[in-house]
Scaffold this motif. Structure first.
Motif, PDB file in Angstrom:
ATOM      1  N   LEU A  67       1.039  -1.164   0.039  1.00  0.00           N
ATOM      2  CA  LEU A  67       0.021  -0.128   0.128  1.00  0.00           C
ATOM      3  C   LEU A  67       1.051   1.183   0.198  1.00  0.00           C
ATOM      4  N   LEU A  68       0.759   2.010  -0.928  1.00  0.00           N
ATOM      5  CA  LEU A  68       1.678   3.203  -0.985  1.00  0.00           C
ATOM      6  C   LEU A  68       1.070   4.445  -0.740  1.00  0.00           C
ATOM      7  N   ALA A  69      -0.054   4.674  -0.591  1.00  0.00           N
ATOM      8  CA  ALA A  69      -0.711   5.992  -0.191  1.00  0.00           C
ATOM      9  C   ALA A  69      -2.127   5.916   0.200  1.00  0.00           C
ATOM     10  N   VAL A  70      -2.586   6.815   1.112  1.00  0.00           N
ATOM     11  CA  VAL A  70      -4.164   6.622   1.512  1.00  0.00           C
ATOM     12  C   VAL A  70      -4.559   7.878   1.298  1.00  0.00           C
TER      13      VAL A  70
ATOM     14  N   ARG B 232       2.867   7.447  -7.283  1.00  0.00           N
ATOM     15  CA  ARG B 232       3.562   7.608  -8.460  1.00  0.00           C
ATOM     16  C   ARG B 232       4.926   8.155  -8.189  1.00  0.00           C
ATOM     17  N   THR B 233       4.679   9.450  -7.490  1.00  0.00           N
ATOM     18  CA  THR B 233       6.057  10.455  -7.347  1.00  0.00           C
ATOM     19  C   THR B 233       6.835   9.365  -6.219  1.00  0.00           C
ATOM     20  N   ASP B 234       6.312   8.829  -5.236  1.00  0.00           N
ATOM     21  CA  ASP B 234       7.339   8.086  -4.440  1.00  0.00           C
ATOM     22  C   ASP B 234       8.022   7.035  -5.161  1.00  0.00           C
ATOM     23  N   LEU B 235       7.262   6.264  -6.186  1.00  0.00           N
ATOM     24  CA  LEU B 235       7.699   5.101  -6.733  1.00  0.00           C
ATOM     25  C   LEU B 235       9.157   5.296  -7.340  1.00  0.00           C
TER      26      LEU B 235
END
Length: 398
Positions: A154-157, A389-392
């Protein structure tokens, strides 16, 4: 801009480091694959203007980080055969939650915005903050189980709330005069120990404005004011892709523009007066959800030609239009969108538009939003995807 000191004083701007250039390249390449996959390295170079060798190095790094995967060979052309690339299915996923006084909705989606799990339920308990926190934890745990290992982390909420949110701390601002008084609810505390993914907390009307800017009726507008009319009344203002929040998250709280006649000290009176004004003339109207239903009944009757209902809608449209004209005199948006369970009704558009045309210094376009009741959840989902997407790409450079 950063400067370095040279001979004789202030020198030229310092050049970006090679690490920064590499990270920017990786981000551009990954964004291009998201937008156009499946796509070859040569097509990425053509779309971005980055040299083919540089694109190849970026693809190699992103593939090594497990973010990109080969998606088959290019066929039907002469010369060197290219390899198509796509984003890995297990790169991760996001959650979006919309929490208000009538419903809690959750969507889990991949990084392209395609949902794989959706659920909705009435608010738990009696609206107490601890009930809301437990319900949020339960729904998120269920979504995490549905995601499983196959979808990655899970990358963001993204979380939509019907209260203002402090832009510095993401704390919910308590406003007891509004229809949604659960200001003590603390989303970050509620999800502590459930997930450590970034939590993006935002006001629901602000998110609806962003959703209309990204996906709806305001896609071509340089600036937009989204006016929500329902049990409460508020506004989201977007300039370009930037949301105007104000110093404490209170920008757009137009329900406080004035009070109700005969209700001294009713600081949220304008919003309540609008909702109740659709009731039978001369009689006090109901509040909350009942006021919304009463308003929609009047609007439906007006759309059907009922003369008495049309008079009520004309009067209320004038009142709303006066508030919109005041906003236009201050911020001058290119476009004003009407939304919410009352504001989105087609019968309200004409009297509001006519009033704005009469009163605004230079009237903007006034239209109805296109995303309806799903606007806030769509905004929360898109915001979470943008963050994920920015963190990926940073994972490829860590």
């Amino acid at each position: 801009m950063t400067y370095r000191r040279g001979v004789g004083g202030l020198g030229r701007a310092a050049l970006p480091s090679m690490t920064l250039l590499r990270e920017l390249t990786d981000q551009i390449v990954l964004d291009t694959v998201f937008e156009r996959a499946p796509i070859t390295r040569a097509e990425i170079a053509q779309a971005t203007g980055i040299s083919k060798p540089t694109v190849s190095e970026a693809v190699r790094r992103l593939e090594g980080a497990g973010l990109l995967l080969p998606a088959g060979a290019q066929t039907g052309r002469q010369g060197r055969v290219g390899t198509y690339y796509k984003v890995a299915a297990d790169a991760g996923f996001v959650l979006a939650v919309a929490l208000d006084s009538t419903e809690v909705r959750l969507t889990a989606a991949d990084l392209f915005g395609t949902p794989f799990h959706e659920t909705a339920a009435p608010p738990a308990g009696s609206g107490r903050p601890e009930d809301a926190a437990e319900q949020l934890r339960t729904m998120v745990r269920e979504a995490l189980a549905r995601g499983g290992d196959a979808r990655g982390p899970l990358l963001a909420v993204g979380l939509s709330l019907a209260n203002p949110v402090d832009p510095e701390t993401s704390a919910v601002v308590a406003l007891p005069e509004t229809p949604h008084p659960a200001g003590l609810f603390r989303p970050r505390s509620a999800l502590a120990g459930v997930t450590d993914a970034p939590l993006l907390v935002e006001n629901d009307i602000n998110l609806a404005a962003l959703a209309e800017r990204w996906h709806g009726a305001a896609r071509e507008a340089a600036s937009c004011a989204y006016v929500h009319i329902g049990a409460g009344m508020g506004m989201g203002l977007v300039i370009g892709d930037e949301l105007v929040r104000g110093a404490r998250g209170m920008a757009g709280e137009i329900g406080y523009l004035g009070g109700s006649p005969g209700r001294a000290g009713d600081r949220h009176g304008f919003a309540r007066a609008v909702a109740e004004g659709f009731a039978t003339a001369g009689e006090p109207g109901p509040g909350g959800a009942a006021a919304v239903e009463a308003a929609r009944t009047i609007l439906d009757r007006a759309a059907g030609g009922d003369a008495a209902a049309r008079a009520v809608v004309a009067r209320e449209g004038r009142t709303i239009g006066e508030a919109v004209a005041a906003v236009c005199a201050v911020v001058d948006p290119e476009l004003v969108l009407l939304g919410g369970p009352i504001g989105a009704h087609p019968a309200l558009l004409e009297p509001v538009r006519d009033t704005v045309a009469d009163l605004a210094p230079l009237p903007p376009h006034v239209r109805t939003g296109t995303l309806a009741e799903h606007a806030s959840l769509q905004g929360a989902l898109t915001q979470a995807i943008h963050r994920a997407r920015t963190d990926l790409w940073s994972r490829a450079n860590s």
